[in-house]
Motif scaffolding. Structure first.
Motif, PDB file in Angstrom:
ATOM      1  N   PHE A 133       1.250 -16.872   6.509  1.00  0.00           N
ATOM      2  CA  PHE A 133       2.507 -16.315   7.007  1.00  0.00           C
ATOM      3  C   PHE A 133       2.248 -15.711   8.376  1.00  0.00           C
ATOM      4  N   HIS A 134       2.953 -16.190   9.378  1.00  0.00           N
ATOM      5  CA  HIS A 134       2.777 -15.706  10.748  1.00  0.00           C
ATOM      6  C   HIS A 134       1.297 -15.665  11.128  1.00  0.00           C
ATOM      7  N   ASN A 138      -3.175 -16.896   3.627  1.00  0.00           N
ATOM      8  CA  ASN A 138      -2.810 -16.590   2.237  1.00  0.00           C
ATOM      9  C   ASN A 138      -2.112 -15.235   2.104  1.00  0.00           C
ATOM     10  N   HIS A 139      -1.251 -14.946   3.063  1.00  0.00           N
ATOM     11  CA  HIS A 139      -0.573 -13.650   3.121  1.00  0.00           C
ATOM     12  C   HIS A 139       0.473 -13.536   2.012  1.00  0.00           C
ATOM     13  N   LEU A 140       1.025 -14.672   1.583  1.00  0.00           N
ATOM     14  CA  LEU A 140       1.989 -14.696   0.479  1.00  0.00           C
ATOM     15  C   LEU A 140       1.402 -15.532  -0.649  1.00  0.00           C
ATOM     16  N   GLY A 141       1.523 -15.061  -1.869  1.00  0.00           N
ATOM     17  CA  GLY A 141       0.981 -15.854  -2.968  1.00  0.00           C
ATOM     18  C   GLY A 141       1.163 -15.175  -4.307  1.00  0.00           C
ATOM     19  N   VAL A 142       0.791 -15.881  -5.353  1.00  0.00           N
ATOM     20  CA  VAL A 142       0.796 -15.309  -6.702  1.00  0.00           C
ATOM     21  C   VAL A 142      -0.448 -15.809  -7.450  1.00  0.00           C
ATOM     22  N   TYR A 143      -0.795 -15.103  -8.493  1.00  0.00           N
ATOM     23  CA  TYR A 143      -1.824 -15.584  -9.403  1.00  0.00           C
ATOM     24  C   TYR A 143      -1.145 -16.463 -10.441  1.00  0.00           C
ATOM     25  N   GLN A 304      -6.244  -6.785   9.311  1.00  0.00           N
ATOM     26  CA  GLN A 304      -5.112  -7.254   8.499  1.00  0.00           C
ATOM     27  C   GLN A 304      -5.568  -7.834   7.163  1.00  0.00           C
ATOM     28  N   LYS A 306      -6.366  -8.678   3.474  1.00  0.00           N
ATOM     29  CA  LYS A 306      -5.740  -8.202   2.232  1.00  0.00           C
ATOM     30  C   LYS A 306      -6.633  -7.242   1.457  1.00  0.00           C
TER      31      LYS A 306
ATOM     32  N   TRP B  71       9.191  -9.671   4.776  1.00  0.00           N
ATOM     33  CA  TRP B  71       7.723  -9.827   4.850  1.00  0.00           C
ATOM     34  C   TRP B  71       7.192  -9.485   6.236  1.00  0.00           C
ATOM     35  N   GLN B  72       7.981  -9.811   7.253  1.00  0.00           N
ATOM     36  CA  GLN B  72       7.567  -9.487   8.614  1.00  0.00           C
ATOM     37  C   GLN B  72       7.501  -7.972   8.792  1.00  0.00           C
ATOM     38  N   THR B  75       4.561  -6.561   7.011  1.00  0.00           N
ATOM     39  CA  THR B  75       3.331  -6.824   7.770  1.00  0.00           C
ATOM     40  C   THR B  75       3.199  -5.828   8.913  1.00  0.00           C
ATOM     41  N   ASN B  78       2.060  -2.615   7.952  1.00  0.00           N
ATOM     42  CA  ASN B  78       0.692  -2.637   7.428  1.00  0.00           C
ATOM     43  C   ASN B  78       0.609  -2.210   5.966  1.00  0.00           C
ATOM     44  N   ASP B  80      -0.357  -2.361   2.226  1.00  0.00           N
ATOM     45  CA  ASP B  80      -1.457  -3.040   1.540  1.00  0.00           C
ATOM     46  C   ASP B  80      -1.189  -3.064   0.042  1.00  0.00           C
ATOM     47  N   ARG B  81      -2.155  -3.539  -0.728  1.00  0.00           N
ATOM     48  CA  ARG B  81      -1.928  -3.725  -2.166  1.00  0.00           C
ATOM     49  C   ARG B  81      -1.730  -2.434  -2.924  1.00  0.00           C
ATOM     50  N   TRP B  82      -1.977  -1.309  -2.261  1.00  0.00           N
ATOM     51  CA  TRP B  82      -1.805  -0.016  -2.926  1.00  0.00           C
ATOM     52  C   TRP B  82      -0.552   0.690  -2.427  1.00  0.00           C
ATOM     53  N   PHE B  99      10.923  -9.789  -5.700  1.00  0.00           N
ATOM     54  CA  PHE B  99      10.348 -11.082  -5.305  1.00  0.00           C
ATOM     55  C   PHE B  99       9.422 -10.908  -4.104  1.00  0.00           C
ATOM     56  N   ALA B 102       6.298  -8.995  -5.109  1.00  0.00           N
ATOM     57  CA  ALA B 102       5.408  -9.768  -5.989  1.00  0.00           C
ATOM     58  C   ALA B 102       4.555 -10.759  -5.208  1.00  0.00           C
ATOM     59  N   LEU B 103       5.073 -11.265  -4.097  1.00  0.00           N
ATOM     60  CA  LEU B 103       4.370 -12.306  -3.338  1.00  0.00           C
ATOM     61  C   LEU B 103       3.511 -11.760  -2.207  1.00  0.00           C
ATOM     62  N   PHE B 104       3.873 -10.603  -1.645  1.00  0.00           N
ATOM     63  CA  PHE B 104       3.178 -10.089  -0.459  1.00  0.00           C
ATOM     64  C   PHE B 104       1.738  -9.729  -0.805  1.00  0.00           C
ATOM     65  N   LYS B 105       0.793 -10.360  -0.116  1.00  0.00           N
ATOM     66  CA  LYS B 105      -0.641 -10.159  -0.409  1.00  0.00           C
ATOM     67  C   LYS B 105      -0.940 -10.327  -1.900  1.00  0.00           C
ATOM     68  N   ARG B 106      -0.269 -11.243  -2.517  1.00  0.00           N
ATOM     69  CA  ARG B 106      -0.368 -11.540  -3.958  1.00  0.00           C
ATOM     70  C   ARG B 106      -0.039 -10.345  -4.839  1.00  0.00           C
ATOM     71  N   GLY B 107       0.859  -9.470  -4.372  1.00  0.00           N
ATOM     72  CA  GLY B 107       1.362  -8.461  -5.300  1.00  0.00           C
ATOM     73  C   GLY B 107       1.214  -7.027  -4.875  1.00  0.00           C
TER      74      GLY B 107
END
Lengths: 345, 345
Positions: A133-134, A138-143, A304, A306, B71-72, B75, B78, B80-82, B99, B102-107
């Motif tokens: 993304f930009h 792998n900035h967007l994804g799911v498990y 940046q 993840k 998402w932009q 980003t 900044n 992060d996953r926390w 949605f 859930a997708l940003f940095k895989r969640g």
């Protein structure tokens, strides 16, 4: 190793059986212009009635825009929740196809048929799907786990040597983080190996064991990120420069050199180990020239990542050959220093 | 009811406590231009330091394009996953914010603070996230549970009566599929009720119990789709026509009338029950005129429903007031017939 991964000459036959036995409502196959020519003809005899979805190859197309095209085709084909998407290709096809399947109508079945060495030893295992993304990898994804993975080593014969080397980097990574004896044994053989199937099986075993212990990357799975903090930043930076773009494994090889250097600098690893790893990697991978400007930009890109927490860059380092430690904080300056070390090799 | 849903006057205080105790790395709040004015000022005193992400309101903006903007912004901030995203709004904000998180940095973590009656009794509960794609409702999505849901009935005072009626349709649906006594008791009171909090609590209990029994909609959860086969098709069709667009619940009210009619036609439900439901729904919801052309197009749209298997349309019907049965096959012709019945009311 999970039971759903088949490796070997019978992989395509097992794919055929799965598609027959599971009675999916529809089968769609995702290919790019390369796998359409080099791999699809080998797979076609094993497939039931199916539809093709073809996209352009390469990391630059691993975008939301390509996903939109795939979703549009899936809609036209009237795929429903009982359909299956067969991802026939390298890491881009696997990651993006898995991502598109996971989201379409809140989840379609998908199967991975990796065709590059890189995808066979890495991307196809572990349930990570995603897109860039930009410019961020792998900035967007799911498990999301595929129904099954079929690894047919015969596809390697269709690959250019550069692609083989790229995949080989992830194989080396698996030795460095989890099997020092294998590194010792293989470093004298290198790319002259005659048993890729065995190397693939060994790598998939290592990766599967790590993923099984920590599927959602709460901690231990991060050992797999060795080489990827610096490597991803190098890859993201050079992808924007058409003449200089690297394959994923080529960037990871640079990342492993830099992060091995940092492991020594942090007092975790011996100089002797660095010498061994350096000698081996330099013998396989050509040096990529980087200017001081390049180094500045690459190091900033690593912010940046993840895996970071706020402003701290978290890196996986080596404690010895065959053992990695994760969540090691490093600074922007240290990343720059490691890239300068790489420049002086 | 899962423990993570708080309903009542203390909901915002509980939100404050969660954000304090969990020590998220950053807090971002997703709003639209309506909730920015009518709800955010009420919530702001309960929030720690945070960033605002504002999007345009309405179902027509529940698209990939809006997600790209979100998402932009995530980003740029900044996250992060926390970090945590607080979704402050109706169903569109909740579904799309979940949605995107859930997708940003895989969640990323997310919290639902539904501000419409519809979102409070339906969208915020059950872990479904999603967006529309090429005019198809919730065509892309994932199942992902929020960290917690905070339902503050005070927000209802900011809602126009039309929005209240829209949410009320899902409340009625919950009675029809799971609590016939409540339907009997409430149908004489209708919108004159003085205890919305109790009605919300009752509806959330029904929905939570269904979702808990079948989180991924393997079977039983489909009872919640009563009114939605025809309702979604009506909604998708009219959304393209600016002057005729319906709110979700207004379309579901039409869907419930049509599907109650089909329940009788299929010999599942008594004519007496249809009469009761018809009388009540017609007293609350204005009739929406549909031409024969409209009916043709709407019925064809129902073929794209996610719940279908191939060409068979699967519908949830009523066996009695308070009990639904799912996976009832119906034909395109029957959908048309039910819409013609609606036209003659």
């Amino acid at each position: 190793m999970t039971e759903t991964i088949t490796i070997g000459a019978d992989a395509l036959l097992r794919l055929k059986e799965l598609l027959q036995n599971r009675a999916f409502s529809k089968v769609a196959v995702l290919v790019d212009e390369n796998t359409a020519i080099h791999c699809y003809p080998q797979v076609k005899p094993y497939l039931p009635e199916h539809h093709l979805i073809q996209i352009k190859s390469g990391e630059t197309h691993k975008t939301l825009q390509t996903c939109e095209y795939i979703w549009q085709r899936m809609t036209e084909l009237n795929l429903d929740r009982w359909s299956v998407l067969v991802n026939l290709g390298g890491g881009v096809i696997g990651d993006m196809g898995g991502f598109c399947a996971a989201l379409f109508k809140r989840g379609l079945y998908f199967v991975q048929v990796p065709t590059t060495l890189l995808a066979q030893v890495d991307a196809s295992v572990g349930g990570k799907t995603g897109i860039d993304f930009h410019g961020l990898k792998n900035h967007l994804g799911v498990y999301k786990e595929p129904v099954a993975v079929f690894i047919h080593p015969g596809f390697l014969q269709t690959l250019p040597q550069r692609e083989i080397k790229s995949g080989y980097a992830e194989i080396i990574k698996h030795w460095l983080i989890a099997d020092g004896d294998m590194f010792e044994q293989q470093r004298t053989i290198g790319l002259l190996t005659e048993d890729w199937e065995e190397l693939i099986r060994h790598s998939v075993e290592i990766k599967s064991a790590v993923v099984e212990a920590d599927p959602l990357e709460g901690g231990y799975r991060k050992v797999l990120n060795f080489g990827h903090t610096v490597g991803h930043a190098v890859e993201s930076y050079l992808i924007e420069k058409p003449d200089r773009a690297l394959l994923h494994g080529e960037a990871i090889a640079i990342g492993m050199l830099c992060e091995t250097y940092l492991s020594v600098k942090k007092g975790l690893l011996s100089q002797d180990a660095l010498d061994k790893i350096e000698t081996f990697l330099v013998s396989v991978y050509e040096k990529v020239p980087l200017t001081e400007d390049d180094i500045q930009t690459i190091s900033r890109l690593s912010l940046q990542d993840k895996k970071n927490t706020g402003a701290t860059i978290n890196c996986t380092l080596l404690e010895k050959i065959g053992h990695a430690v994760y969540d090691q904080p490093i600074t922007l300056q240290e990343i720059q220093e490691s890239l300068r070390y790489y420049q002086l090799l």
